[in-house]
Design a protein around this motif. Sequence first.
Motif, short mmCIF file in Angstrom:
data_model
loop_
_atom_site.label_atom_id
_atom_site.label_comp_id
_atom_site.label_asym_id
_atom_site.label_seq_id
_atom_site.Cartn_x
_atom_site.Cartn_y
_atom_site.Cartn_z
N GLY A 42 0.83 -1.19 0.00
CA GLY A 42 0.00 0.00 0.00
C GLY A 42 0.86 1.24 0.00
N ALA A 43 0.20 2.37 -0.11
CA ALA A 43 0.91 3.64 -0.12
C ALA A 43 0.03 4.69 0.53
CB ALA A 43 1.25 4.06 -1.54
N ALA A 44 0.67 5.60 1.21
CA ALA A 44 -0.01 6.77 1.76
C ALA A 44 0.48 7.99 0.99
CB ALA A 44 0.30 6.92 3.25
N HIS A 45 -0.45 8.79 0.51
CA HIS A 45 -0.11 10.01 -0.22
C HIS A 45 -0.32 11.18 0.74
CE1 HIS A 45 0.02 8.27 -4.37
NE2 HIS A 45 -0.62 7.31 -3.73
N LEU A 46 0.78 11.77 1.13
CA LEU A 46 0.74 12.90 2.07
C LEU A 46 1.06 14.19 1.33
CD1 LEU A 46 2.89 11.32 4.92
CD2 LEU A 46 0.41 11.20 4.64
N PHE A 47 0.32 15.23 1.65
CA PHE A 47 0.61 16.55 1.11
C PHE A 47 1.02 17.40 2.31
CE2 PHE A 47 -2.05 14.50 -1.92
CZ PHE A 47 -1.58 14.93 -3.16
N ALA A 48 2.27 17.85 2.29
CA ALA A 48 2.81 18.53 3.47
C ALA A 48 3.68 19.71 3.08
CB ALA A 48 3.62 17.54 4.31
N GLU A 49 3.68 20.67 3.95
CA GLU A 49 4.58 21.81 3.87
C GLU A 49 5.57 21.63 5.01
OE1 GLU A 49 4.36 26.47 5.05
OE2 GLU A 49 2.71 25.69 3.84
N ILE A 50 6.84 21.59 4.68
CA ILE A 50 7.89 21.36 5.68
C ILE A 50 8.74 22.62 5.78
CG2 ILE A 50 9.89 19.93 6.24
CD1 ILE A 50 8.52 17.71 4.57
N ASP A 51 9.14 22.95 7.00
CA ASP A 51 9.93 24.18 7.19
C ASP A 51 11.43 23.91 7.28
OD1 ASP A 51 10.06 23.00 9.64
OD2 ASP A 51 9.28 24.69 10.77
N ALA A 52 11.87 22.77 6.76
CA ALA A 52 13.28 22.40 6.76
C ALA A 52 13.61 21.77 5.40
CB ALA A 52 13.57 21.40 7.88
N VAL A 53 14.89 21.53 5.13
CA VAL A 53 15.28 20.93 3.85
C VAL A 53 15.12 19.41 3.84
CG1 VAL A 53 16.80 22.82 3.19
CG2 VAL A 53 17.71 20.87 4.47
N ASP A 54 14.84 18.82 5.00
CA ASP A 54 14.65 17.38 5.07
C ASP A 54 13.96 17.00 6.38
OD1 ASP A 54 14.74 14.79 4.12
OD2 ASP A 54 16.90 14.54 4.36
N THR A 75 3.72 -0.61 8.78
CA THR A 75 4.40 0.67 8.94
C THR A 75 4.90 1.15 7.58
OG1 THR A 75 6.51 -0.44 9.37
CG2 THR A 75 5.19 0.17 11.29
N GLY A 76 5.30 2.40 7.54
CA GLY A 76 5.92 2.98 6.35
C GLY A 76 6.83 4.12 6.77
N TYR A 77 7.90 4.31 6.02
CA TYR A 77 8.90 5.33 6.35
C TYR A 77 9.33 6.02 5.07
CZ TYR A 77 9.21 2.20 10.36
OH TYR A 77 8.90 1.42 11.43
N LEU A 78 9.62 7.32 5.16
CA LEU A 78 10.15 8.04 4.01
C LEU A 78 11.01 9.20 4.48
CD1 LEU A 78 10.20 8.50 0.90
CD2 LEU A 78 8.31 10.10 1.26
N LYS A 79 12.23 9.26 3.97
CA LYS A 79 13.09 10.43 4.14
C LYS A 79 12.69 11.37 3.01
CE LYS A 79 17.88 11.69 4.95
NZ LYS A 79 17.56 12.24 6.27
N THR A 80 12.23 12.57 3.35
CA THR A 80 11.62 13.44 2.34
C THR A 80 12.57 13.85 1.23
OG1 THR A 80 11.99 15.41 3.71
CG2 THR A 80 9.85 14.30 3.91
N SER A 81 13.86 13.92 1.50
CA SER A 81 14.81 14.26 0.44
C SER A 81 15.01 13.10 -0.54
CB SER A 81 16.15 14.69 1.03
OG SER A 81 16.75 13.62 1.75
N HIS A 82 14.47 11.93 -0.22
CA HIS A 82 14.56 10.75 -1.09
C HIS A 82 13.18 10.35 -1.60
CE1 HIS A 82 18.85 9.64 -0.42
NE2 HIS A 82 18.66 10.48 0.58
N GLY A 107 8.49 25.56 3.00
CA GLY A 107 7.31 26.37 2.76
C GLY A 107 6.49 25.97 1.55
N LYS A 108 6.96 25.02 0.76
CA LYS A 108 6.23 24.57 -0.44
C LYS A 108 5.48 23.29 -0.12
CE LYS A 108 6.85 23.12 -5.22
NZ LYS A 108 7.82 22.69 -6.23
N ILE A 109 4.21 23.23 -0.51
CA ILE A 109 3.42 22.01 -0.32
C ILE A 109 3.84 21.01 -1.39
CG2 ILE A 109 1.12 20.97 -0.36
CD1 ILE A 109 0.06 23.66 0.71
N GLU A 110 4.24 19.82 -0.96
CA GLU A 110 4.69 18.74 -1.85
C GLU A 110 3.88 17.48 -1.55
OE1 GLU A 110 7.27 18.18 -4.07
OE2 GLU A 110 8.42 20.03 -3.91
N GLU A 111 3.78 16.62 -2.54
CA GLU A 111 3.20 15.30 -2.32
C GLU A 111 4.33 14.33 -1.99
OE1 GLU A 111 0.38 11.91 -4.41
OE2 GLU A 111 1.31 13.43 -5.68
N TYR A 112 4.13 13.56 -0.93
CA TYR A 112 5.08 12.55 -0.50
C TYR A 112 4.34 11.21 -0.51
CZ TYR A 112 7.63 16.64 1.04
OH TYR A 112 8.28 17.85 1.08
N VAL A 113 4.87 10.24 -1.25
CA VAL A 113 4.24 8.93 -1.34
C VAL A 113 5.04 7.97 -0.47
CG1 VAL A 113 3.43 7.10 -2.88
CG2 VAL A 113 3.51 9.48 -3.70
#
Length: 136
Positions: A42-54, A75-82, A107-113
């Motif tokens: 499965g996958a979770a699609h998250l839309f998030a604005e992060i205030d850091a580079v990772d 469980t599921g894990y994701l390093k946002t820079s990857h 500050g940019k809203i991104e999709e994270y899968v």
Amino acid sequence: MGVGYTAPDGFYQAPLRVTDKVEVLSWSTDMFEEDTAMIGTGAAHLFAEIDAVDTNFILRLWDTFPNGKRQLATTGYLKTSHRELDDRTTEGNPFHPQTLSVPVEPGKIEEYVVRLYPFANTFKPGHRLAAEGQAN
């Protein structure tokens, strides 16, 4: 259950130098009315604005019993820079090659899968599927 939409929610996770309190964002289904089997990836699609580079997303899916007891389903894990996906990705089974590190634009809203580890669970009547997520 299919793909659905839930209104935006959010939380602030302060850096460890500020506090060691861990904030968790949670969501739950209504109670299941009949046996409901979920098997596979499965996958979770998250839309998030992060205030850091990772940051790191940590997701947990729980089978919540009527008495409040819980059993971890996956469980599921994701390093946002990857977050990069490649052509091996299919619906419900994202593939992050981990070969390229792309800093997050604060500050940019991104999709994270976020890929969920394969699991098999039958949710019984009266049980709920609960999802918990945190970033650190």
